[in-house]
Design a protein around this motif. Sequence first.
Motif, PDB file in Angstrom:
ATOM      1  N   MET A   1     101.479 -11.067 -17.095  1.00 14.81           N
ATOM      2  CA  MET A   1     101.862 -11.915 -17.622  1.00 14.81           C
ATOM      3  C   MET A   1     101.172 -13.010 -18.612  1.00 14.81           C
ATOM      4  N   ALA A   2     100.383 -14.110 -17.085  1.00 15.96           N
ATOM      5  CA  ALA A   2     100.297 -15.184 -17.069  1.00 15.96           C
ATOM      6  C   ALA A   2      98.524 -14.972 -17.750  1.00 15.96           C
ATOM      7  N   TYR A   3      97.511 -13.946 -17.407  1.00 16.11           N
ATOM      8  CA  TYR A   3      96.807 -13.144 -18.112  1.00 16.11           C
ATOM      9  C   TYR A   3      96.515 -12.689 -18.875  1.00 16.11           C
ATOM     10  N   ASN A   4      97.335 -12.598 -19.894  1.00 14.11           N
ATOM     11  CA  ASN A   4      98.065 -12.235 -21.456  1.00 14.11           C
ATOM     12  C   ASN A   4      97.649 -13.885 -22.047  1.00 14.11           C
ATOM     13  N   TYR A   5      98.720 -14.635 -21.297  1.00 14.79           N
ATOM     14  CA  TYR A   5      98.620 -15.444 -22.227  1.00 14.79           C
ATOM     15  C   TYR A   5      97.331 -16.695 -21.889  1.00 14.79           C
ATOM     16  N   PHE A   6      96.350 -16.000 -21.632  1.00 10.25           N
ATOM     17  CA  PHE A   6      95.284 -17.167 -20.626  1.00 10.25           C
ATOM     18  C   PHE A   6      93.658 -16.854 -22.402  1.00 10.25           C
ATOM     19  N   LEU A   7      94.574 -15.123 -21.919  1.00 15.96           N
ATOM     20  CA  LEU A   7      93.610 -14.315 -23.162  1.00 15.96           C
ATOM     21  C   LEU A   7      93.593 -14.825 -24.435  1.00 15.96           C
ATOM     22  N   ARG A   8      95.196 -15.538 -25.101  1.00 18.11           N
ATOM     23  CA  ARG A   8      95.045 -15.567 -25.599  1.00 18.11           C
ATOM     24  C   ARG A   8      94.872 -17.180 -25.644  1.00 18.11           C
ATOM     25  N   GLY A   9      94.703 -17.074 -25.655  1.00 19.70           N
ATOM     26  CA  GLY A   9      94.004 -19.062 -25.682  1.00 19.70           C
ATOM     27  C   GLY A   9      95.114 -20.355 -24.788  1.00 19.70           C
ATOM     28  N   LEU A  10      96.204 -19.614 -24.056  1.00 20.67           N
ATOM     29  CA  LEU A  10      97.439 -20.246 -24.640  1.00 20.67           C
ATOM     30  C   LEU A  10      97.639 -20.767 -22.814  1.00 20.67           C
ATOM     31  N   ALA A  11      96.607 -22.145 -22.570  1.00 23.97           N
ATOM     32  CA  ALA A  11      96.244 -22.174 -20.795  1.00 23.97           C
ATOM     33  C   ALA A  11      98.154 -22.668 -20.359  1.00 23.97           C
ATOM     34  N   SER A  12      98.910 -23.405 -20.804  1.00 25.16           N
ATOM     35  CA  SER A  12      99.927 -24.055 -20.575  1.00 25.16           C
ATOM     36  C   SER A  12     101.478 -22.911 -20.279  1.00 25.16           C
ATOM     37  N   SER A  13     100.875 -21.908 -20.782  1.00 25.34           N
ATOM     38  CA  SER A  13     101.755 -20.637 -20.461  1.00 25.34           C
ATOM     39  C   SER A  13     101.121 -20.311 -19.332  1.00 25.34           C
ATOM     40  N   ALA A  14     100.759 -19.699 -19.386  1.00 22.71           N
ATOM     41  CA  ALA A  14      99.426 -19.483 -18.630  1.00 22.71           C
ATOM     42  C   ALA A  14      99.436 -19.807 -17.540  1.00 22.71           C
ATOM     43  N   ARG A  15      99.317 -20.853 -17.543  1.00 19.55           N
ATOM     44  CA  ARG A  15      98.895 -21.612 -15.513  1.00 19.55           C
ATOM     45  C   ARG A  15     101.414 -22.168 -15.510  1.00 19.55           C
ATOM     46  N   PHE A  16     101.830 -21.743 -16.280  1.00 10.38           N
ATOM     47  CA  PHE A  16     103.047 -21.285 -15.902  1.00 10.38           C
ATOM     48  C   PHE A  16     104.059 -20.145 -15.371  1.00 10.38           C
TER      49      PHE A  16
END
Length: 70
Positions: A1-16
């Motif tokens: 899930m974190a990687y998907n957020y990263f790919l979408r440019g949502l770094a704060s969600s990816a970090r969580f």
Amino acid sequence: MAYNYFLRGLASSARFWVDRALELTPTLEGAHYLSGVLYFGEHDLARAAEELRQVVEPGTTICDAYFKIG
């Protein structure tokens, strides 16, 4: 899930989600790799290097980790 957020440019969600993954499985190399990439994006080079070393020192198949730590 974190990687998907990263790919979408949502770094704060990816970090969580990366931090959550590392809480549950502290040796997960993919989570340490993504954590390092996220720290690099935040311009925190010391923490990025620390995370990436945890990936490359024991050996890894994530070839890009060697490139990023260099």
